[in-house]
Design an enzyme around this catalytic site. Sequence first.
Site, PDB file in Angstrom:
ATOM      1  N   SER A 132       1.005  -1.214   0.065  1.00  0.00           N
ATOM      2  CA  SER A 132      -0.135  -0.059   0.116  1.00  0.00           C
ATOM      3  C   SER A 132       0.744   1.303   0.148  1.00  0.00           C
ATOM      4  O   SER A 132       0.745   2.023  -0.617  1.00  0.00           O
ATOM      5  CB  SER A 132      -1.089  -0.053   1.413  1.00  0.00           C
ATOM      6  OG  SER A 132      -1.929  -0.982   1.165  1.00  0.00           O
ATOM      7  N   TYR A 229      -8.024  -7.985  -2.863  1.00  0.00           N
ATOM      8  CA  TYR A 229      -7.304  -7.994  -4.443  1.00  0.00           C
ATOM      9  C   TYR A 229      -8.484  -8.593  -5.320  1.00  0.00           C
ATOM     10  O   TYR A 229      -9.569  -9.044  -5.013  1.00  0.00           O
ATOM     11  CB  TYR A 229      -6.309  -8.822  -4.149  1.00  0.00           C
ATOM     12  CG  TYR A 229      -5.224  -8.380  -3.187  1.00  0.00           C
ATOM     13  CD1 TYR A 229      -4.266  -7.624  -3.868  1.00  0.00           C
ATOM     14  CD2 TYR A 229      -5.001  -8.969  -1.935  1.00  0.00           C
ATOM     15  CE1 TYR A 229      -3.265  -7.295  -3.066  1.00  0.00           C
ATOM     16  CE2 TYR A 229      -3.921  -8.636  -1.291  1.00  0.00           C
ATOM     17  CZ  TYR A 229      -3.242  -7.641  -1.829  1.00  0.00           C
ATOM     18  OH  TYR A 229      -1.792  -7.251  -1.107  1.00  0.00           O
TER      19      TYR A 229
END
Length: 375
Positions: A132, A229
């Site tokens: 991230s 995801y």
Amino acid sequence: MRIAVLRETAAGERRVAASPETAKKFAQLGADIAVEAGAGLAASIDDAAYRDAGASVGDRAAVLADADIVLGVQGPDPDTLAGLKPGAWIVAGLDPFGQRARVDRYAALGAEAMAMEWMPRITRAQSMDILSSQSNLAGYKAVLDAAAEYGRAFPMMMTAAGTISAARVFVMGVGVAGLQAIATARRLGAQVSATDVRSATKEQILSLGAKPIFVEAVQGIEGEGSGGYATEMSDAYKAAQAELVSSHIAKQDIVITTALIPGRAAPRLVSDAQVASMRPGSVIVDLAVDQGGNVEGAVAGETVERHGVKIVGHRNVASRLAADASALFARNLYNFLSAHWDKDAGRPALPDGDEIGDAIRLTRGGQVVHARLLS
């Protein structure tokens, strides 16, 4: 407790796994920090800054001597770890699938290898998530790279000589990188649209002032995988998406692709025919080029031109913002180790059954132990 910070040796890697800030924090926990000479130079951190933070600086052999933990951005070459004591931790981005043989060699060294990119996406691990933090910077840099290659202005400009229309930017893949790309393009004044296979991202796109472009004709498809995801989609969805994208992409000035599926090659999102449909002078930035690319014709490490369209394929994009990327990466590693620090033992501990430990530990006791690598 000795923590070693190594100079990165991978081609083009400019980041470093510890900053003076985190070196000081580790020292406050009672750890002995040793940094390889020159480790931070490419990230604008000199050796003196580490010394001022309480770390020692030396050559690789001296830094590794009696090290309990080795920190890296990318996994260190096993050949350079001579003398590493059994049981030492290697904590870095290890690319377990792409560097499977290297993982086996870590096991043979007796090391416990921790793959930080496999950090679970749970609340208590958010501050430890290297994907991230680095993707956020990559999404920002992708827009700047596009602006540098694009021969026109981004915002609408009204002048006495006439009006310049705003650039039209299309972001494909709305994860962390995609969201930052949308926000950055909007700040530069572009007209932005975006798409993703995960229906939950539509609200996020709208919240940033962009237009969502989604397949509506194919019902009952949800692209949300574990941990947020994307998953591989059905053939019906792929066909519908290709038709939608083809009609939309031909009207765009800039396309930024960010789609990745963990453990697989990057999905192909833009075909050569779709590239050819864009007007000359348009730009495509493929952020997935290191994993095979989302765009047909993209070349890793190069900017190529096809049908009058520039396709930008910079590798390791976060590393091109080395100072900020290093600061965030270093905090991710510190947050992971400090959260598991046993004050009585003076070192971090990851007991069996710990959700984070089970997710990232690849090797232990001379064996590869992660289920994803054994299946």
